[in-house]
Write an enzyme that holds these catalytic residues in place. Structure first.
Site, PDB file in Angstrom:
ATOM      1  CB  CYS A 172     125.136  77.638  -4.730  1.00 12.67           C
ATOM      2  SG  CYS A 172     124.832  79.403  -4.873  1.00 12.67           S
ATOM      3  CE  LYS A 204     129.755  83.832  -1.774  1.00  8.29           C
ATOM      4  NZ  LYS A 204     129.395  82.492  -1.306  1.00  8.29           N
ATOM      5  CG  ASN A 205     133.336  82.515  -0.688  1.00  9.46           C
ATOM      6  OD1 ASN A 205     132.128  82.587  -0.425  1.00  9.46           O
ATOM      7  ND2 ASN A 205     133.782  82.020  -1.834  1.00  9.46           N
ATOM      8  CG  ASP A 213     133.635  80.386  -6.527  1.00 10.90           C
ATOM      9  OD1 ASP A 213     132.608  79.707  -6.506  1.00 10.90           O
ATOM     10  OD2 ASP A 213     134.483  80.361  -5.623  1.00 10.90           O
ATOM     11  NE  ARG A 226     123.320  82.319  -1.306  1.00 13.70           N
ATOM     12  CZ  ARG A 226     123.650  81.070  -1.140  1.00 13.70           C
ATOM     13  NH1 ARG A 226     123.037  80.148  -1.823  1.00 13.70           N
ATOM     14  NH2 ARG A 226     124.583  80.725  -0.294  1.00 13.70           N
ATOM     15  NE  ARG A 234     128.756  73.206  -2.453  1.00  7.40           N
ATOM     16  CZ  ARG A 234     128.717  74.532  -2.303  1.00  7.40           C
ATOM     17  NH1 ARG A 234     127.605  75.194  -2.556  1.00  7.40           N
ATOM     18  NH2 ARG A 234     129.790  75.184  -1.907  1.00  7.40           N
TER      19      ARG A 234
HETATM   20  N1  EPU Z   1     134.481  68.090  -0.757  1.00  8.57           N
HETATM   21  C1  EPU Z   1     134.327  66.804  -0.309  1.00  8.57           C
HETATM   22  N2  EPU Z   1     134.113  66.608   1.016  1.00  8.57           N
HETATM   23  C2  EPU Z   1     134.035  67.645   1.899  1.00  8.57           C
HETATM   24  C3  EPU Z   1     134.188  68.965   1.435  1.00  8.57           C
HETATM   25  C4  EPU Z   1     134.402  69.161   0.084  1.00  8.57           C
HETATM   26  O1  EPU Z   1     134.396  65.860  -1.068  1.00  8.57           O
HETATM   27  O2  EPU Z   1     133.848  67.386   3.091  1.00  8.57           O
HETATM   28  C5  EPU Z   1     134.730  68.307  -2.168  1.00  8.57           C
HETATM   29  C6  EPU Z   1     133.600  69.100  -2.830  1.00  8.57           C
HETATM   30  O3  EPU Z   1     132.552  68.245  -3.249  1.00  8.57           O
HETATM   31  C7  EPU Z   1     134.318  69.741  -3.976  1.00  8.57           C
HETATM   32  C8  EPU Z   1     135.702  70.018  -3.419  1.00  8.57           C
HETATM   33  O4  EPU Z   1     135.853  69.157  -2.300  1.00  8.57           O
HETATM   34  O5  EPU Z   1     134.428  68.814  -5.022  1.00  8.57           O
HETATM   35  C9  EPU Z   1     135.939  71.441  -2.983  1.00  8.57           C
HETATM   36  O6  EPU Z   1     134.900  71.859  -2.087  1.00  8.57           O
HETATM   37  P1  EPU Z   1     135.180  72.976  -0.994  1.00  8.57           P
HETATM   38  O7  EPU Z   1     134.958  72.386   0.331  1.00  8.57           O
HETATM   39  O8  EPU Z   1     136.510  73.598  -1.275  1.00  8.57           O
HETATM   40  O9  EPU Z   1     134.059  74.021  -1.296  1.00  8.57           O
HETATM   41  P2  EPU Z   1     133.134  74.753  -0.260  1.00  8.57           P
HETATM   42  O10 EPU Z   1     133.891  75.055   0.969  1.00  8.57           O
HETATM   43  O11 EPU Z   1     131.852  74.017  -0.157  1.00  8.57           O
HETATM   44  C10 EPU Z   1     133.843  77.129  -1.013  1.00  8.57           C
HETATM   45  C11 EPU Z   1     133.149  78.371  -1.449  1.00  8.57           C
HETATM   46  C12 EPU Z   1     132.552  78.165  -2.819  1.00  8.57           C
HETATM   47  C13 EPU Z   1     133.675  77.796  -3.777  1.00  8.57           C
HETATM   48  C14 EPU Z   1     134.454  76.584  -3.254  1.00  8.57           C
HETATM   49  C15 EPU Z   1     135.674  76.246  -4.079  1.00  8.57           C
HETATM   50  C16 EPU Z   1     132.399  79.376   0.573  1.00  8.57           C
HETATM   51  C17 EPU Z   1     131.266  79.694   1.459  1.00  8.57           C
HETATM   52  N3  EPU Z   1     132.098  78.688  -0.504  1.00  8.57           N
HETATM   53  O12 EPU Z   1     132.858  76.109  -1.001  1.00  8.57           O
HETATM   54  O13 EPU Z   1     131.994  79.395  -3.200  1.00  8.57           O
HETATM   55  O14 EPU Z   1     133.136  77.492  -5.035  1.00  8.57           O
HETATM   56  O15 EPU Z   1     134.901  76.836  -1.913  1.00  8.57           O
HETATM   57  O16 EPU Z   1     136.563  77.312  -4.092  1.00  8.57           O
HETATM   58  O17 EPU Z   1     133.527  79.745   0.851  1.00  8.57           O
HETATM   59  C18 EPU Z   1     130.531  80.792  -4.354  1.00  8.57           C
HETATM   60  O18 EPU Z   1     131.128  81.741  -3.831  1.00  8.57           O
HETATM   61  O19 EPU Z   1     129.681  80.923  -5.257  1.00  8.57           O
HETATM   62  C19 EPU Z   1     130.828  79.459  -3.886  1.00  8.57           C
HETATM   63  C20 EPU Z   1     130.052  78.420  -4.148  1.00  8.57           C
END
Ligand code: EPU
Length: 429
Positions: free
Chosen positions: A117, A22-23, A308, A400, A123
């Site tokens: 989510c 998915k990701n 995850d 999803r 976030r």
């Molecule tokens: N963060 C910030 N600022 C930012 C971006 C992130 O402070 O601008 C913080 C977040 O709050 C968090 C940490 O950095 O504490 C990591 O967030 P990250 O950006 O890595 O997560 P994401 O890109 O929003 C993706 C996956 C998530 C998965 C996370 C961590 C996708 C679409 N989503 O989210 O997947 O949990 O990386 O590996 O790739 C899921 O599959 O259920 C899911 C939520």
């Protein structure tokens, strides 16, 4: 409202095939907007987030053709405007990758704020903004729309990420692929889907070094062209089936996996007493023990234990001997499953960003509500090993990100139905 109905207590047995990640899919699909050439993407998972993303691309003017067998052809020649503000944008988190992709194509992006989510705390996207701004984008947010503009074209920059954010790393890679000069992302995310996107962008003509390490270098090109790519298999779907096999005390061969990507999950499961063997280049066999052992789990960026997978690990530890602590160092409030597991007789409570779990002899079926995708998967696993019947609401979250979860579980002997389609969905794995 659709529900899953699970009559628990049956160990899972047999083999299951894992779908595309998915990701990775939700990063690769928007990348196809950077070019007016045709992109062919294979091993695309049949999940709601992908369907929503294809709709977003169609609304932008792209043609998306189902080529059969999980392959899709995306032709973005008809994308004439950088405005992505349709209602679908708020249905998923990864819609924000269109900021990087549209900037790369048009030097401008007007993109609705993402949804996805909700883990109980905002976030952030500040790291995305920091990186794109360093590359020369002016960014403002107004009326729920992020507008990113450039004078002419983005330029390369040195970007240090304060946290190794998956989303920020991907957005900056997308934008940098056509920027002038070299972009360096320091403290970059190393997740497998970051590497998969780098592979796809390289096939489109981008020049990217170091994906999979914490320093990624992108030498921008004037333009990218079409390319063909098969998406990697889903580490987290595989991990969820490993957890389900272990929790039910079953034995399952999990096929179509990349064993290296599973090591961060297997290590912890083995500590709990689960037996895991690689049986070839792309299969592992997972066998649950009579009784699991307590362990402490800390979710951390790859190659750490995935955030995850922490809800699924928590379910296993509800049925382990002794007391365990599950800490999430990435999303500190990602514990929407606690109250639900407590309804099943689990001894589980939150203490800050840690969950303390005392193992109990058994869980019992209960009416539950899935609060997000992985919490939903965890509740399904809990239902599979519980005594009695569990009914789970909020399954739209699960759908999803998991392709045909019920069909796959049924093929392993689970007694699971959907209130929408009780006996009709047969296994198509
Ligand atoms: N963060 C910030 N600022 C930012 C971006 C992130 O402070 O601008 C913080 C977040 O709050 C968090 C940490 O950095 O504490 C990591 O967030 P990250 O950006 O890595 O997560 P994401 O890109 O929003 C993706 C996956 C998530 C998965 C996370 C961590 C996708 C679409 N989503 O989210 O997947 O949990 O990386 O590996 O790739 C899921 O599959 O259920 C899911 C939520």
């Amino acid at each position: 409202m659709s529900k899953y109905i699970i009559r628990g207590g049956k160990p899972l047995h047999g083999s299951v095939s894992i779908s595309g990640a998915k990701n990775a899919a939700v990063a690769i699909i928007p990348a196809a907007v950077i070019t007016d050439g045709i992109c062919r993407v294979e091993n695309v998972p049949d999940i709601a987030d992908v369907a929503v993303y294809f709709n977003i691309l169609r609304r932008l003017g792209a043609e998306v053709r189902d080529a059969g067998g999980g392959a899709f052809e995306i032709n973005s020649a008809g994308v004439a405007s950088p405005v992505a503000t349709s209602g679908d944008m708020q249905k998923l988190r990864a819609s924000y990758y269109l900021i990087g992709a549209l900037l790369a194509r048009f030097g401008r992006a007007d993109v609705a704020m993402p949804g996805g989510c909700n883990f109980g705390a905002p976030r952030q996207i500040d790291l995305h903004i920091k990186g794109l701004s360093a590359m020369g984008a002016s960014i403002s947010v107004k009326n729920g729309v992020i507008t990113a503009t450039t004078e002419d074209r983005l330029h390369g920059a040195y970007v240090f990420l304060d946290a190794p954010s998956v989303g920020a790393t991907i957005n900056i890679m997308l934008a940098a692929s056509t920027a002038s000069g070299t972009t360096v992302i320091e403290n970059a995310a190393r997740e497998p889907h970051v590497v998969d996107l780098a592979t796809f962008l390289s096939l489109m003509g981008a020049e990217i070094y170091g994906a999979g390490t914490n320093t990624i270098r992108i030498h921008g090109k004037d333009r990218l062209h079409g390319g063909a790519h098969s998406i990697i298999t889903d580490q987290l779907e595989a991990g969820s089936f490993m957890a389900a096999a272990a929790a039910t005390g079953g034995r399952v061969e999990i096929n179509n996996v990349i064993p290296k990507h599973l090591e961060c999950i297997s290590g912890k499961l083995c500590e709990m007493g689960v037996s895991i063997h690689e049986t070839g280049d792309s299969s592992v066999v997972v066998e649950g023990p009579g009784r699991l052992r307590c362990v402490d789990v800390t979710a951390a960026p790859y190659p750490g234990f995935p955030t995850d997978m922490q809800p699924q690990a928590a379910v296993l530890l509800c049925l382990a001997d002794g007391t365990s602590a599950v800490t999430d160092n990435i999303f500190d409030t990602r514990f929407k499953y606690i109250d639900e597991l407590a309804k099943m007789g689990a001894s589980i409570k939150a203490a800050g960003r840690t969950v303390i779990i005392k193992g109990v002899p058994a869980l019992t079926g209960a009416p539950l509500k899935a609060g997000d995708l992985r919490a939903g998967a965890a509740l399904v696993i809990a239902g599979l090993c519980a005594r009695g019947t569990t009914e789970i609401e909020g399954v739209r979250y699960i759908e999803r990100g998991y392709e045909n979860m019920l069909g796959k579980l049924r093929s392993l002997g689970a007694d699971v139905t959907s209130s929408d389609a009780p006996a009709r969905e047969t296994a198509a794995v």
